[in-house]
Design a protein around this motif. Structure first.
Motif, PDB file in Angstrom:
ATOM      1  N   ILE A 145      53.612  10.276 134.981  1.00 49.82           N
ATOM      2  CA  ILE A 145      54.891  10.232 135.716  1.00 49.82           C
ATOM      3  C   ILE A 145      55.120  11.629 136.290  1.00 49.82           C
ATOM      4  N   PRO A 146      54.605  11.907 137.485  1.00 51.54           N
ATOM      5  CA  PRO A 146      54.641  13.275 138.036  1.00 51.54           C
ATOM      6  C   PRO A 146      56.038  13.858 138.205  1.00 51.54           C
ATOM      7  N   THR A 147      57.054  13.004 138.270  1.00 46.05           N
ATOM      8  CA  THR A 147      58.424  13.499 138.459  1.00 46.05           C
ATOM      9  C   THR A 147      59.078  13.951 137.153  1.00 46.05           C
ATOM     10  N   PHE A 148      58.407  13.752 136.032  1.00 50.71           N
ATOM     11  CA  PHE A 148      59.003  14.075 134.738  1.00 50.71           C
ATOM     12  C   PHE A 148      59.212  15.585 134.609  1.00 50.71           C
ATOM     13  N   GLU A 149      60.429  15.961 134.198  1.00 55.24           N
ATOM     14  CA  GLU A 149      60.774  17.366 133.976  1.00 55.24           C
ATOM     15  C   GLU A 149      61.396  17.519 132.596  1.00 55.24           C
ATOM     16  N   TRP A 150      61.264  18.730 132.052  1.00 55.52           N
ATOM     17  CA  TRP A 150      61.828  18.989 130.735  1.00 55.52           C
ATOM     18  C   TRP A 150      62.148  20.469 130.594  1.00 55.52           C
ATOM     19  N   GLU A 151      62.995  20.745 129.627  1.00 54.72           N
ATOM     20  CA  GLU A 151      63.283  22.128 129.241  1.00 54.72           C
ATOM     21  C   GLU A 151      63.599  22.137 127.758  1.00 54.72           C
ATOM     22  N   TYR A 152      63.702  23.342 127.203  1.00 56.01           N
ATOM     23  CA  TYR A 152      63.887  23.476 125.761  1.00 56.01           C
ATOM     24  C   TYR A 152      65.255  24.068 125.442  1.00 56.01           C
ATOM     25  N   ASP A 153      65.952  23.411 124.529  1.00 54.37           N
ATOM     26  CA  ASP A 153      67.205  23.920 123.973  1.00 54.37           C
ATOM     27  C   ASP A 153      67.106  23.692 122.467  1.00 54.37           C
ATOM     28  N   ILE A 154      66.599  24.691 121.761  1.00 56.63           N
ATOM     29  CA  ILE A 154      66.178  24.512 120.373  1.00 56.63           C
ATOM     30  C   ILE A 154      67.378  24.282 119.455  1.00 56.63           C
ATOM     31  N   ASP A 155      67.297  23.209 118.688  1.00 51.37           N
ATOM     32  CA  ASP A 155      68.276  22.906 117.648  1.00 51.37           C
ATOM     33  C   ASP A 155      67.871  23.701 116.400  1.00 51.37           C
ATOM     34  N   PRO A 156      68.704  24.657 115.943  1.00 52.18           N
ATOM     35  CA  PRO A 156      68.312  25.504 114.806  1.00 52.18           C
ATOM     36  C   PRO A 156      67.928  24.717 113.559  1.00 52.18           C
ATOM     37  N   MET A 157      68.653  23.625 113.286  1.00 49.34           N
ATOM     38  CA  MET A 157      68.356  22.837 112.098  1.00 49.34           C
ATOM     39  C   MET A 157      66.998  22.147 112.228  1.00 49.34           C
ATOM     40  N   LYS A 158      66.743  21.506 113.382  1.00 51.46           N
ATOM     41  CA  LYS A 158      65.472  20.812 113.575  1.00 51.46           C
ATOM     42  C   LYS A 158      64.307  21.802 113.659  1.00 51.46           C
ATOM     43  N   ASP A 159      64.579  22.982 114.187  1.00 50.74           N
ATOM     44  CA  ASP A 159      63.561  24.036 114.225  1.00 50.74           C
ATOM     45  C   ASP A 159      63.160  24.424 112.813  1.00 50.74           C
ATOM     46  N   LYS A 160      64.140  24.643 111.972  1.00 45.44           N
ATOM     47  CA  LYS A 160      63.869  25.056 110.591  1.00 45.44           C
ATOM     48  C   LYS A 160      63.152  23.955 109.820  1.00 45.44           C
ATOM     49  N   ILE A 161      63.610  22.708 109.996  1.00 43.41           N
ATOM     50  CA  ILE A 161      62.993  21.592 109.274  1.00 43.41           C
ATOM     51  C   ILE A 161      61.547  21.409 109.708  1.00 43.41           C
ATOM     52  N   SER A 162      61.321  21.339 111.022  1.00 46.56           N
ATOM     53  CA  SER A 162      59.967  21.076 111.513  1.00 46.56           C
ATOM     54  C   SER A 162      59.011  22.211 111.180  1.00 46.56           C
ATOM     55  N   ASP A 163      59.526  23.440 111.109  1.00 43.85           N
ATOM     56  CA  ASP A 163      58.681  24.584 110.767  1.00 43.85           C
ATOM     57  C   ASP A 163      58.199  24.518 109.324  1.00 43.85           C
ATOM     58  N   SER A 164      58.911  23.780 108.479  1.00 44.59           N
ATOM     59  CA  SER A 164      58.528  23.676 107.070  1.00 44.59           C
ATOM     60  C   SER A 164      57.514  22.560 106.830  1.00 44.59           C
ATOM     61  N   TRP A 165      57.239  21.747 107.837  1.00 49.93           N
ATOM     62  CA  TRP A 165      56.363  20.591 107.677  1.00 49.93           C
ATOM     63  C   TRP A 165      54.934  20.920 108.091  1.00 49.93           C
ATOM     64  N   PRO A 166      53.974  20.085 107.682  1.00 54.29           N
ATOM     65  CA  PRO A 166      52.575  20.324 108.065  1.00 54.29           C
ATOM     66  C   PRO A 166      52.351  20.190 109.575  1.00 54.29           C
ATOM     67  N   ASN A 167      51.324  20.875 110.063  1.00 49.47           N
ATOM     68  CA  ASN A 167      50.841  20.651 111.425  1.00 49.47           C
ATOM     69  C   ASN A 167      50.015  19.367 111.502  1.00 49.47           C
ATOM     70  N   SER A 168      49.288  19.088 110.421  1.00 50.26           N
ATOM     71  CA  SER A 168      48.438  17.899 110.373  1.00 50.26           C
ATOM     72  C   SER A 168      48.127  17.577 108.919  1.00 50.26           C
ATOM     73  N   LEU A 169      47.840  16.301 108.655  1.00 51.17           N
ATOM     74  CA  LEU A 169      47.561  15.832 107.304  1.00 51.17           C
ATOM     75  C   LEU A 169      46.098  15.438 107.144  1.00 51.17           C
ATOM     76  N   ASP A 170      45.609  15.547 105.933  1.00 50.34           N
ATOM     77  CA  ASP A 170      44.307  15.004 105.560  1.00 50.34           C
ATOM     78  C   ASP A 170      44.554  13.659 104.878  1.00 50.34           C
ATOM     79  N   ASP A 171      44.121  12.568 105.541  1.00 54.48           N
ATOM     80  CA  ASP A 171      44.377  11.236 104.983  1.00 54.48           C
ATOM     81  C   ASP A 171      43.117  10.594 104.402  1.00 54.48           C
ATOM     82  N   THR A 172      42.210  11.425 103.914  1.00 53.48           N
ATOM     83  CA  THR A 172      40.952  10.931 103.366  1.00 53.48           C
ATOM     84  C   THR A 172      41.168   9.947 102.215  1.00 53.48           C
ATOM     85  N   CYS A 173      42.121  10.217 101.340  1.00 50.25           N
ATOM     86  CA  CYS A 173      42.328   9.340 100.181  1.00 50.25           C
ATOM     87  C   CYS A 173      42.740   7.933 100.615  1.00 50.25           C
TER      88      CYS A 173
END
Length: 311
Positions: free
Chosen positions: A254-282
């Motif tokens: 969708i070439p017309t799609f536009e976005w910008e960032y307005d960081i939510d401090p709470m969501k920033d803090k929460i997401s920063d505490s979570w993994p970047n990726s999981l190992d689901d081998t088990c």
């Protein structure tokens, strides 16, 4: 499983789980319970998940042998009222476990990547590692995993769970989670609106398309119990990306799609505490977990479905 009860059937997962399970088991064998019953659904019942007696009556009436407990206040919403989040998240789970003990039911309840904290390994987070979450949502999830294990070891209740990443759905809106941006952005893109992203542009998190999530729920619940070592809290994942990668991929379509960032401090803090990726081998080894949807296939399907729905 012969008779199934979905508690929280009106939520993001429950809405789609109900449809898929009824395809497999028949409409009358899947009872949908929520705070408000669906008048157009002959097998929908009203239930406050905090009312253990009401839950017990429904399980007995319909001869339920498997309970999917999907009731929860999600991460960002839970931080606004921690006491309420604990009351609802843990109260609904404990009621489900107790009723399952009484009537010999299986129980599924979702855990989350939110169960990990900032001191867990960020990349390919292993199945067994330190878990010190910094949100009440994550604390509930870790406690829920432990309670599921306790009821299995102490009472023989066949409780099972997966640690879901962010879930992306084309049929129902999310309800206050930190990963909601990965759903909301598609609505903006399809409607031609600029999207305001509350998550940092380079913040990686695991994600999964809802069809894979439904498969994970069902596949784990029908797996034979013997191979299930990590029965309450399997890492599962399908893809990992950051907002900027997702938005650029959408813009190619969708070439017309536009976005910008307005960081939510709470969501920033929460997401920063979570993994970047999981190992689901088990999960892959113990019950054959294997996702079908990658990022590009998910994006194509989301745009196709939402375009038909919104335009």
């Amino acid at each position: 499983m012969k008779k199934i009860l979905i508690v929280g059937a009106g939520g993001q997962i429950g809405t789609e789980l109900k449809i898929e399970l009824r395809k497999l088991y028949g409409e009358s064998n899947v009872i949908a319970a929520d705070l408000q019953s669906d008048r157009n659904d002959d097998y929908s019942v009203q239930l406050d998940a905090m009312d253990a007696s009401a839950l017990s009556l429904i399980v007995n009436k319909f001869k339920i042998d498997a309970i999917y407990n999907l009731v929860a206040l999600l991460s960002a919403r839970g931080e606004k009222d921690p006491a309420l989040a604990w009351k609802i998240n843990m109260g609904a789970l404990l009621n489900a476990l107790e009723v399952a003990r009484q009537y010999d039911c299986k129980v599924f309840t979702p855990s989350s990547i939110g169960a990990f904290g900032p001191d867990a390994p960020k990349d390919k987070t292993p199945q067994d590692t330190v878990m010190h979450p910094t949100t009440v949502y994550g604390i509930c999830k870790v406690t829920g995993e432990l309670m599921g294990n306790y009821y299995w070891e102490r009472f023989g209740v066949d409780a099972r769970s997966v640690r879901f990443p962010g879930l992306i759905s084309n049929s129902s809106l999310p309800g206050g989670g930190t990963t909601d941006y990965a759903v909301d952005c598609f609505y903006s893109a399809v409607k031609g609106e600029k999207f305001i992203c509350p998550i940092p542009r380079d913040r990686y998190m695991d994600m999964m398309y809802m069809p894979d999530a439904i498969d994970a729920l069902h596949d784990l619940m029908v797996a034979p119990p013997r191979p299930l070592i990590h029965r309450n809290g399997y890492n599962v994942t399908a893809m990992s990306f950051c907002p900027e990668e997702l938005f650029e991929a959408i813009k190619k379509r969708i070439p017309t799609f536009e976005w910008e960032y307005d960081i939510d401090p709470m969501k920033d803090k929460i997401s920063d505490s979570w993994p970047n990726s999981l190992d689901d081998t088990c999960a892959r080894q113990e019950w054959g977990w294997n996702p079908k949807w990658d990022r590009d296939a998910m994006i194509d399907d989301m745009i196709k479905v939402l375009s038909a729905k919104l335009l």
